[in-house]
Design an enzyme around this catalytic site. Structure first.
Site, PDB file in Angstrom:
ATOM      1  N   TYR A 192      -0.410 -10.882  -5.629  1.00  0.00           N
ATOM      2  CA  TYR A 192      -2.359 -10.076  -6.222  1.00  0.00           C
ATOM      3  C   TYR A 192      -2.150  -9.461  -7.397  1.00  0.00           C
ATOM      4  O   TYR A 192      -1.320  -8.754  -7.608  1.00  0.00           O
ATOM      5  CB  TYR A 192      -2.699  -9.864  -4.267  1.00  0.00           C
ATOM      6  CG  TYR A 192      -1.406  -8.042  -3.687  1.00  0.00           C
ATOM      7  CD1 TYR A 192      -1.604  -6.746  -4.927  1.00  0.00           C
ATOM      8  CD2 TYR A 192      -0.472  -8.053  -3.115  1.00  0.00           C
ATOM      9  CE1 TYR A 192      -1.370  -5.521  -4.936  1.00  0.00           C
ATOM     10  CE2 TYR A 192       0.512  -7.383  -3.146  1.00  0.00           C
ATOM     11  CZ  TYR A 192      -0.181  -5.714  -3.516  1.00  0.00           C
ATOM     12  OH  TYR A 192       1.240  -5.257  -3.253  1.00  0.00           O
ATOM     13  N   GLY A 206       5.803   1.681  -5.049  1.00  0.00           N
ATOM     14  CA  GLY A 206       4.719   1.015  -5.002  1.00  0.00           C
ATOM     15  C   GLY A 206       3.668   1.737  -3.670  1.00  0.00           C
ATOM     16  O   GLY A 206       2.390   1.276  -4.011  1.00  0.00           O
ATOM     17  N   HIS A 210      -4.835   3.905  -0.157  1.00  0.00           N
ATOM     18  CA  HIS A 210      -5.495   3.978  -1.219  1.00  0.00           C
ATOM     19  C   HIS A 210      -6.722   3.358  -0.289  1.00  0.00           C
ATOM     20  O   HIS A 210      -7.122   2.572   0.821  1.00  0.00           O
ATOM     21  CB  HIS A 210      -5.188   3.212  -2.766  1.00  0.00           C
ATOM     22  CG  HIS A 210      -5.393   1.449  -1.537  1.00  0.00           C
ATOM     23  ND1 HIS A 210      -6.263   0.947  -1.209  1.00  0.00           N
ATOM     24  CD2 HIS A 210      -3.951   1.091  -1.263  1.00  0.00           C
ATOM     25  CE1 HIS A 210      -4.823  -0.055  -1.518  1.00  0.00           C
ATOM     26  NE2 HIS A 210      -3.307  -0.008  -1.499  1.00  0.00           N
ATOM     27  N   HIS A 226       0.432  -4.648   2.569  1.00  0.00           N
ATOM     28  CA  HIS A 226       2.065  -4.827   1.406  1.00  0.00           C
ATOM     29  C   HIS A 226       2.477  -3.901   2.150  1.00  0.00           C
ATOM     30  O   HIS A 226       3.378  -3.953   0.904  1.00  0.00           O
ATOM     31  CB  HIS A 226       1.422  -5.781  -0.078  1.00  0.00           C
ATOM     32  CG  HIS A 226       0.856  -6.965   0.569  1.00  0.00           C
ATOM     33  ND1 HIS A 226       0.060  -7.323   1.016  1.00  0.00           N
ATOM     34  CD2 HIS A 226       1.671  -8.576   0.105  1.00  0.00           C
ATOM     35  CE1 HIS A 226      -0.544  -8.613   0.981  1.00  0.00           C
ATOM     36  NE2 HIS A 226       0.985  -9.365   0.527  1.00  0.00           N
ATOM     37  N   CYS A 228       1.041  -0.638   1.800  1.00  0.00           N
ATOM     38  CA  CYS A 228       0.549   0.818   1.718  1.00  0.00           C
ATOM     39  C   CYS A 228      -0.128   1.146   2.394  1.00  0.00           C
ATOM     40  O   CYS A 228      -0.175   0.224   3.727  1.00  0.00           O
ATOM     41  CB  CYS A 228      -0.729   0.490   0.116  1.00  0.00           C
ATOM     42  SG  CYS A 228       0.308   0.154  -1.592  1.00  0.00           S
ATOM     43  N   ASN A 230      -3.334   1.899   4.307  1.00  0.00           N
ATOM     44  CA  ASN A 230      -5.094   1.460   4.615  1.00  0.00           C
ATOM     45  C   ASN A 230      -6.582   2.085   4.835  1.00  0.00           C
ATOM     46  O   ASN A 230      -5.761   2.476   5.435  1.00  0.00           O
ATOM     47  CB  ASN A 230      -5.612  -0.480   4.635  1.00  0.00           C
ATOM     48  CG  ASN A 230      -4.865  -1.054   3.649  1.00  0.00           C
ATOM     49  OD1 ASN A 230      -5.443  -2.142   3.361  1.00  0.00           O
ATOM     50  ND2 ASN A 230      -4.050  -0.437   1.836  1.00  0.00           N
TER      51      ASN A 230
END
Length: 253
Positions: A192, A206, A210, A226, A228, A230
């Site tokens: 992505y 990473g 967010h 992936h 993170c 969300n």
């Protein structure tokens, strides 16, 4: 001995003049004693007058590699206004950090001195965020009072969000996230390249908290990211605006 006395006893040994640098062979050392004995001023984080979260470590970075790490540690003076135990760990051969065993007490003033460099910073209110991989909830407390609970979606199978405590490293109002930065080509099935808002980094690998409007239907129910954390745009904005560098994000479940 009180905790504060213990910390000062451990850290106030005056050995700054003995901070030697590496890179000198035996023969060279014999002819370069003036270089070996130099006091090299390091950089210190947090910077003076910075207000940080309760999980922020003290980071000392020397301009050259340190040969005697134990000696370097004893040359660092850390003076908190409230008793705080902690310990050193080395990031690399130039950088050492001192981390509280638990967290800094909220609203602690800290003075750091190392080889001629001095920093005075403040630990702010105790903001703690807990992301639960099982309940799919992101809960924020300030000074032990829950102030907001938000539905979230974390890492899906194969991309699980790591469990642990992660101090906030940096924040971006918006950014481009690119899977190729951690080895997944953009044109692969899991690749992505996407624009995101209100991104709060919690690992150098990473992992961010967010805004992810594309996963709102899954937030609170299942893990589809992936790795993170969300949140909806509104919730991510709130966290971005209220959190600060060094606030802990704890991943459980």
């Amino acid at each position: 001995m009180t905790k504060a006395q213990h910390v000062r006893h451990l850290l106030l040994v005056p050995v700054l003049a003995a901070l030697f640098v590496t890179g000198l062979g035996t023969a060279e050392s014999a002819t370069s004693s003036s270089t070996a004995g130099k006091i090299l001023a390091p950089s210190v984080l947090p910077a003076s007058d910075q207000v940080v979260g309760i999980a922020h470590p003290v980071i000392i970075q020397f301009p050259e590699a340190v040969r005697d790490r134990a000696l370097a540690e004893r040359g660092v003076e850390i003076t908190p206004s409230q008793p705080t135990d902690g310990r050193f760990s080395w990031i690399d051969d130039r950088s050492v950090q001192w981390t509280p065993d638990q967290f800094w007490p909220a609203n602690t003033r800290v003075t750091v001195a190392a080889a001629g460099t001095r920093s005075q910073f403040e630990v702010g209110d105790a903001l703690v965020a807990v992301a639960n991989r099982t309940t799919h909830q992101f809960t924020v407390s300030i000074n032990d009072q829950v102030v907001r609970t938000m539905p979230t979606s974390l890492g899906k199978p194969g991309y699980e969000t790591p469990v642990g405590t992660f101090p906030i490293i940096e924040q971006f109002r918006d950014m481009i996230m690119d899977s190729s930065t951690y080895g997944v080509p953009i044109d692969s099935p899991e690749g992505y390249r996407i624009y995101v808002e209100y991104a709060t980094r919690i690992t150098w690998g990473g992992i961010f908290v967010h805004a992810a409007p594309w996963s709102v239907d899954s937030q609170g129910f299942e893990n589809v990211s992936h790795g993170c954390i969300n949140l909806s745009t509104e919730n991510a904005r709130w966290f971005y605006q209220n959190a600060k560098i060094g606030d802990p994000v704890i991943v459980r479940g």
